[in-house]
Design an enzyme around this catalytic site. Structure first.
Site, PDB file in Angstrom:
ATOM      1  CB  CYS A  36     -45.330 -97.944 -62.581  1.00 38.48           C
ATOM      2  SG  CYS A  36     -44.337 -99.217 -61.814  1.00 38.48           S
ATOM      3  CG  HIS A  58     -43.545-103.446 -63.639  1.00 38.98           C
ATOM      4  ND1 HIS A  58     -43.546-102.438 -62.710  1.00 38.98           N
ATOM      5  CD2 HIS A  58     -42.997-104.526 -63.012  1.00 38.98           C
ATOM      6  CE1 HIS A  58     -43.037-102.867 -61.580  1.00 38.98           C
ATOM      7  NE2 HIS A  58     -42.692-104.136 -61.737  1.00 38.98           N
ATOM      8  CE  LYS A  83     -42.511-100.036 -65.439  1.00 38.35           C
ATOM      9  NZ  LYS A  83     -42.197 -99.031 -64.398  1.00 38.35           N
ATOM     10  CE  LYS A 120     -42.867 -95.126 -58.169  1.00 35.08           C
ATOM     11  NZ  LYS A 120     -41.707 -95.692 -58.863  1.00 35.08           N
TER      12      LYS A 120
END
Length: 582
Positions: free
Chosen positions: A71, A132, A130, A364
């Site tokens: 991410c 991050h 979010k 992922k």
């Protein structure tokens, strides 16, 4: 005199007219949602009618790619239009592309984002959800990496990420509880090691091998490691799970189960305020769904056919439906550019807590695999995009920056390499090749794959340099490893020459071609080899944000409300949402 008045009139009216022609923007970004999780991309068991409706009313992108399979690098590329390896956000060959709130790593201030560009052109901008991408650099209040520093006028959400430690029961929701046990084991093992080291240092002092100063310095270092380990693993809920409104911490630890409804309520308020003030806007709603811990709001639990993961997905779709209904109610639908995507593919290594990447191999963390980087993406803009449009050409999340720039008639930055391309013609239905001759797929700072789209023909080629250590019969790695990481020490092998696929006719990458099976084999490999060489020459040396010194948390950077307890609650009335789920 009349001519002068006419020129004055045009100088005032034409800019206003151009401004009125520019759309509003709504970006909806999911977390760890695979292309196989969405109805319009083939899922028939998880209900996503609102996302599917965006596709029906606009365009579905079937080969839309993230710039990374985790991410933080992916989100940084989305905002900047550039590969993360160009500005130190790619990570390393080890799994360190994660930003702790108390670490100084983050998006470099030298980077320009498309929200900043929109703000410079008069838009009101907001990030809800979010982030991050870092928070502080030198002290807890400097907020050098805060969303407000990168073009967002308003921020409401989580500066870090939802993670297993944000489950108040310290168990990864929907999985086995293994992570909680591992953290407890690690905590006691580190305490044992630290105590042993301290006693050993005292023994060395007793026999006059070292001085007291050395004992004190080494003990401080050792105990700091223990405290950090305890704080960020055994007690991560308190320190990593922080919610903010602009500069202020408003909840610590946050309640994961209420995040999506609260974010939805904030999005509605933002849209209503912009309409009341007649302001153009750019809104990003960045969901935690469906990143573990999986804790959807109570109204959504037990309503899907896929346990907590399905409940979490359907909660996000409900929220998107509320946002879209608000646009319609305010008369903003026709001139709003709406974009939905995910930051990376579904996390297959966590079992039932992970989603689906459909027919595509990988997960992922696998920067070169289709399952890790091919994203479920839909776009709606009724004034420009015809309903039912399907874009099959290769596009990238990095393309959003230059596409927004083209819509705003804004120049692109000229002092840096931009990897994104304008895809507005493709969204408008143009029958033309991808604007990318090549797309470079990284895992950390290692090149794992390259896409090549010749200007003639209809085939897109993909050279796969990396092969992942998948468990037999699967396309994911061991649950003990949590993901397939990037380097050879993690079991990745590198192919020389690379495996070559016709990704247009073989999207599942089942049939690598060879010189015997396809006469274009060597020609295509030669073109890709030359492109890789030229690409690497375009890279400049930059500070890696994920080296251990930057990655290691510092107590003086830790955000905290109600010091020294670091504990507070935001009271929110969710009744205006009238949440009902069948």
């Amino acid at each position: 005199m009349a001519g002068v008045l006419w020129l004055v009139f045009l100088s005032v009216v034409l800019p206003i007219s151009r401004a009125d022609d520019r759309p509003n923007f709504v970006f909806l970004v999911a977390d760890d949602v695979g292309i196989g999780d969405i109805g319009c991309f083939g899922n028939d068991t998880i209900r996503t009618p609102n996302i599917d409706r965006i596709a029906a009313n606009g365009a579905k992108l079937t080969q839309h790619l993230a710039a990374a399979a985790v991410c933080t690098p992916s989100r940084s590329a989305f905002l900047t239009g550039r590969l993360p390896v160009r500005f130190g956000m790619a990570g390393t060959d080890q799994p360190l592309a994660y930003v702790f709130l108390a670490a100084p790593s983050g998006l470099p201030r030298s980077e320009v984002t498309f929200p900043q560009m929109a703000k410079d052109h008069g838009y009101q901008t907001a990030l809800i959800g979010k982030w991050h991408l870092g928070l502080n650099c030198k002290w807890v209040g400097d907020h050098c990496h805060h969303p407000n520093k990168f073009g967002f006028d308003y921020f409401y959400g989580i500066p870090g990420s939802n993670a297993p430690e944000c489950d108040p029961d310290s168990v990864t929701a929907g999985a086995t509880g293994k992570y909680a046990a591992d953290r407890t084991y690690t905590r006691f093992r580190v305490w044992e090691v630290a105590v042993s080291v301290f006693l050993g240092l005292l023994a060395l002092k007793y026999f006059q091998y070292i001085q007291w100063k050395t004992v004190i310095v080494l003990s401080v270092i050792g105990w700091s490691a223990v405290i950090s380990n305890y704080a960020f693993w055994a007690n991560g809920t308190q320190f990593n799970c922080v919610m903010m409104r602009d500069d202020d911490v408003i909840e610590q630890p946050y309640d994961v189960s209420t995040l999506t409804p609260r974010m939805t309520l904030e999005a509605v308020k933002f849209l209503e305020e912009r309409k009341a003030k007649k302001e153009q806007f750019l809104l990003e709603v960045s969901y935690w769904n469906a990143h573990t811990a999986l804790l959807p709001y109570k109204e959504f639990r037990g309503k899907s056919r896929h346990g907590l993961y399905g409940d979490t997905m359907e909660e996000m779709d409900w929220s998107i439906g509320v946002v879209m209904a608000t646009l319609e109610r305010l008369g903003l639908t026709n001139n709003t550019f709406v974009y939905f995507t995910s930051d990376n593919g579904a996390h297959m290594e966590i079992g039932d807590a992970g989603g689906s990447n459909g027919i595509y191999k990988g997960s992922k963390g696998q920067g070169g695999s289709e399952g890790g980087i091919r994203m479920p993406t839909v776009v709606q803009w009724p004034r420009k995009i015809k309903p039912g449009t399907i874009v099959t050409e290769a596009t990238s999340q990095m393309d959003i920056f230059p596409t927004v720039a083209d819509i705003l008639k804004a120049p692109l930055p000229q002092d840096r390499v931009m990897d994104g391309r304008n895809i507005l013609p493709l969204l408008g239905g143009a029958k033309q090749p991808s604007p990318h001759d090549f797309l470079f797929h990284y895992c950390g700072n290692i090149l794992h794959a390259v896409r090549y789209r010749p200007r003639k023909g209809k085939v897109t080629w993909k050279a796969q340099f990396a092969t992942y250590p998948w468990l037999p019969g699967t396309t994911h790695c061991s649950v003990d490893q949590l993901a397939c990481f990037c380097g050879t020490q993690w079991g990745v092998t590198f192919n020389d020459p690379p495996l070559l696929y016709d990704i247009t006719n073989d999207p599942t990458e089942d049939r690598p071609i060879s010189a015997d099976s396809n006469p274009k084999y060597q020609e295509v490999l030669n073109v890709i080899t030359k492109a890789v060489k030229e690409h690497k020459q375009s890279l400049t040396k930059v500070d890696n944000q994920f080296t251990m010194p930057r990655f290691f948390p510092r107590p003086w950077l830790q955000p905290c409300c109600n010091f020294p307890y670091c504990n507070c609650r935001e009271g929110v009335d969710l009744s205006p949402l009238k949440i009902t789920v069948k």
